[in-house]
Design a protein around this motif. Structure first.
Motif, short mmCIF file in Angstrom:
data_model
loop_
_atom_site.label_atom_id
_atom_site.label_comp_id
_atom_site.label_asym_id
_atom_site.label_seq_id
_atom_site.Cartn_x
_atom_site.Cartn_y
_atom_site.Cartn_z
N THR A 536 -10.23 -4.81 -13.87
CA THR A 536 -8.95 -3.83 -13.52
C THR A 536 -8.13 -4.89 -12.65
O THR A 536 -8.49 -6.00 -12.08
CB THR A 536 -9.44 -2.63 -12.43
OG1 THR A 536 -10.16 -3.38 -11.52
CG2 THR A 536 -10.42 -1.74 -13.16
N GLN A 537 -6.96 -4.39 -12.30
CA GLN A 537 -5.75 -5.08 -11.63
C GLN A 537 -5.36 -4.18 -10.47
O GLN A 537 -5.00 -3.32 -10.76
CB GLN A 537 -4.50 -5.74 -12.51
CG GLN A 537 -3.84 -6.78 -11.78
CD GLN A 537 -2.77 -7.22 -12.65
OE1 GLN A 537 -2.70 -6.78 -14.03
NE2 GLN A 537 -2.20 -8.34 -12.36
N SER A 538 -5.13 -4.93 -9.33
CA SER A 538 -4.60 -4.13 -8.15
C SER A 538 -3.39 -3.66 -8.58
O SER A 538 -2.33 -4.34 -8.74
CB SER A 538 -4.35 -5.04 -6.92
OG SER A 538 -3.76 -4.81 -6.01
N GLU A 539 -3.06 -2.19 -8.35
CA GLU A 539 -1.99 -1.73 -8.68
C GLU A 539 -0.90 -2.05 -7.70
O GLU A 539 0.30 -2.48 -8.27
CB GLU A 539 -1.96 -0.06 -8.44
CG GLU A 539 -0.77 0.57 -8.69
CD GLU A 539 -0.36 0.76 -10.17
OE1 GLU A 539 0.85 1.33 -10.27
OE2 GLU A 539 -1.04 0.47 -10.96
N TYR A 540 -1.11 -2.38 -6.37
CA TYR A 540 -0.06 -2.81 -5.56
C TYR A 540 0.52 -4.05 -5.86
O TYR A 540 1.64 -4.31 -5.97
CB TYR A 540 -0.48 -2.76 -4.18
CG TYR A 540 0.24 -3.38 -3.25
CD1 TYR A 540 1.40 -2.52 -2.79
CD2 TYR A 540 0.13 -4.77 -2.50
CE1 TYR A 540 2.21 -3.22 -1.51
CE2 TYR A 540 0.95 -5.31 -1.91
CZ TYR A 540 2.06 -4.49 -1.25
OH TYR A 540 2.88 -5.08 -0.37
N MET A 541 -0.36 -5.13 -6.05
CA MET A 541 -0.11 -6.56 -6.26
C MET A 541 0.58 -6.50 -7.79
O MET A 541 1.68 -7.36 -7.74
CB MET A 541 -1.14 -7.28 -6.18
CG MET A 541 -1.60 -7.70 -4.82
SD MET A 541 -0.42 -8.56 -3.74
CE MET A 541 -0.08 -10.05 -4.78
#
Length: 686
Positions: A536-541
């Motif tokens: 998964t990937q950080s939504e914010y970054m």
């Protein structure tokens, strides 16, 4: 009358050098100015005729443009009201001019303002001419024809001349630097650009036909303009095909427009025109500046940023208003009250048209949405007031193609997609193929997933989060399916926590180096049927990096590595197998290390407690040294622990295979690591 010589009435001797220097970048504008003056003179004659002050025939009046290459002249002739010697003296020989210093300082960067502000339309002809002659005869009875000549200095001559018909001939003796304006193709291009919709016929040479294998002139005038363009006609007299034909005429290589708006306002300002909605899939820049601005059918500019809001520059078509002067300057546009009213009016008309289309035929509106959404999203993002107008017809589409208004969508997902903190969670994908497995996992939990793959959808998401209360958008691969919309807080017992720490250390050790990417390994119970490992990937970054691509000022985010989480599904048999293998393979090595760690950590806790209430200067060097030594010993034990787990990771092909499968699914497995994966896969199949 006798030949008259004199000086043009100006307050500086440098008028002509100034014109040549500061109008040079716009030197082609001279043709528009001279032809527009000829049209004005002709229209004035028609006005006089309508009032009975002129008894002659005005039916077939025209403006003619002709080139004489041998003589080096370009002539613009009209059959308008003409001028007397007194009128030449009043309108040509007198230039209202405020002084060279103020002039240069105020208008040095704005050629268009120079022309418009000082009535120098006629004098723009000296940008390309070594001499200009005016041969004119007034419409008045018994008027005497006169010829005015000037060679680009303040000196002129005015003398009687023979001229049979009323009207004016402007004869430009083109100078050596501007011989291009004696080329038929160049003049034809300029006439098409500036004069194609003038209200008086403009003839440039004769129409041609093929004869004996070559083009020859016919007897028929080559009229280059449409004197009654579509926007000047009453909408009720026009068909859809009329509008489409006009669009094809304006933009020959473009796709058919989606629909259009016919503008017609008389109060509090005058405005006519037709604006078309083109199909805009992506790339905003290539669609800009397709609106043509006219003043009484005279072309002004196709750069209308200061006349309409930025997002409306994506529209195509024509705006015609006598309240916007021929010679538009940016400073004028930014301050003029009429221009601001026009901008507001056009925005309202566009919003009303979209709203009407949505209400009258929603099915058709939805079909056209993919071609419209970039335009509407641009308006929502760039024009603060447009959101309030657009929110009732702007749509969101899910991956199944179903369309919702904003309010409809919030209501549709409210029950199932509200998290434990009472936040509405809107899930979306921007690449249904790349994120297919994540979409399927979300759908399996009953969640709706939006398709937001447009050029401006990333900043739109941030805008909607600001507009909507207690709502957040999360890309479907932003977390595990269980944690995308958390319904309750997770709790893990101490035994599981210790086992999970071992797992994360093992998988951390097995991660290959991926350029411009950083990974954080964590665990989650996702159910035995879910994937064993998920990235998964950080939504914010991720969102910051996407925004950085659109906003240069945020480029530092673009330079940062991508931040990913490698999530281990502790419910999956393969991950459980790895966990069990850790215990059997490393248990003996880890037992004394863990025992030593427990003792060291207890010692550190006691030392910290003893020093807690002391000032730094009251802690003895021996006490500081002892605490530092304990911390170093703990770090050393962790290094031994991690090395033992890393050794297990290196020997366990399942760990490497699970990691590589997750990386491969996300397009992150490349080069040497991809090659190693392929070889390992073959070995495992054998």
């Amino acid at each position: 009358m006798a030949t008259q010589k004199g000086h043009i009435g100006i307050t500086t001797e440098n008028i002509f050098p100034v014109i040549k220097k500061f109008l040079y970048s716009d030197h082609e504008i001279f043709l528009r100015e001279i032809v527009a003056n000829a049209v004005d003179a002709t229209q004035k004659l028609r006005t006089l005729a309508s009032k009975g002050e002129f008894k002659g025939d005005t039916t077939d009046v025209k403006v003619s443009v002709s080139i004489d290459k041998e003589a080096g002249t370009l002539t613009i002739s009209d059959q308008g009201i003409g001028m007397t010697a007194e009128e030449i003296d009043r309108y040509i020989n007198q230039i209202a001019f405020s002084g060279a210093t103020d002039f240069l300082e105020k208008y040095k960067d704005d050629a268009a303002t120079i022309i418009g502000h000082f009535g120098l339309g006629f004098y723009s002809s000296f940008m390309v001419s070594s001499r200009v002659d005016i041969v004119t005869k007034s419409y008045r009875e018994d008027a005497e024809a006169v010829k005015w000549s000037c060679d680009g200095t303040p000196e002129f001559t005015l003398e009687p001349v023979e001229k049979a018909e009323r009207g004016t001939d402007i004869v430009l003796h083109i100078d050596e630097e501007n011989k291009e304006f004696l080329e038929e193709g160049r003049i034809q291009t300029l006439l098409n650009k500036y004069c194609r919709f003038l209200p008086i016929p403009v003839a440039f040479g004769k129409k041609k036909e093929w004869k004996d294998g070559q083009q020859v002139d016919t007897a028929e005038d080559n009229v280059i303009n449409d004197t009654h363009p579509l926007w000047t006609k009453t909408p009720s007299t026009l068909t859809d095909e009329d509008y489409r034909n006009f669009y094809r005429d304006l933009y020959p290589m473009q796709d058919e427009p989606l629909f259009w708006i016919h503008l017609n306002v008389e109060y509090p300002f005058n405005l006519t025109g037709v604006l078309y909605f083109p199909k805009i899939k992506n790339n905003i820049e290539i669609h800009r500046n397709k609106i043509q601005l006219y003043c009484n059918q005279v072309f002004v500019t196709d750069s209308v940023e200061n006349i309409v809001p930025d997002f409306l520059t994506l529209l195509h078509g024509v705006i015609d208003s006598p309240d916007i002067p021929l010679n538009v300057s940016r400073s004028y546009l930014q301050s003029d009250r009429n221009v601001k009213k026009i901008s507001q009016y056009i925005t309202k008309k566009v919003a009303d048209r979209l709203s009407s289309l949505f209400k009258s035929d929603r099915a058709q509106f939805e079909e056209k949405w993919d071609d419209l959404k970039l335009f509407i999203h641009y308006g929502i993002l760039s024009e603060p007031d447009f959101y309030d107008k657009a929110k009732n017809f702007a749509l969101l589409k899910d991956i199944d193609g179903k369309a919702y208004t904003y309010e409809e969508y919030r209501e549709a997902i409210k029950e199932n997609q509200t998290d434990k903190d009472d936040q509405l969670v809107c899930l979306y994908t921007n690449d249904r193929e790349a994120q297919f497995s994540y979409i399927e996992a979300a759908k399996a939990k009953g969640y709706n997933v939006l398709l937001l793959d447009g050029q401006l959808d990333a900043p739109l998401v941030s805008q909607l989060e600001q507009k909507w209360e207690k709502t957040r958008f999360v890309r479907v691969d932003g977390d595990t399916p269980e944690r995308l919309i958390p319904k309750k807080d997770e709790s893990v017992n101490e035994a599981d926590k210790a086992a999970n720490e071992n797992l994360t250390s093992v998988f951390n050790a097995g991660l290959p180096q991926v350029e411009k990417a950083q990974f954080h390994v964590e665990t989650s119970a996702m159910g035995a049927a879910s994937a064993p490992v998920l990235i998964t990937q950080s939504e914010y970054m991720r969102r910051m990096k996407e925004t950085a691509r659109l906003q240069p000022g945020m480029s530092f985010y673009g330079e940062m590595p991508d931040m990913y989480s490698l999530v281990l599904n502790t419910d999956h048999p393969l991950v459980k197998q790895v966990g069990e293998g850790v215990v059997s393979a490393t248990g003996e090595k880890l037992a004394p290390i863990d025992a030593e760690l427990r003792g060291l950590q207890a010692r550190r806790t006691a030392l910290e407690a003893a020093q807690k209430d002391l000032k730094p200067e009251d802690v003895t060097p021996e006490e500081k040294a002892e605490l530092e030594q304990v911390n170093n010993d703990i770090a050393a034990q962790y290094n031994q622990r991690n090395e033992a787990l890393a050794g297990y990771a290196r020997e366990n092909q399942v760990v490497s295979q699970l990691i590589d499968l997750a990386l491969l699914q996300n397009g992150l497995l490349r080069g040497e690591a991809l090659n190693a994966f392929v070889k390992r896969s073959v070995d495992l199949i054998r």
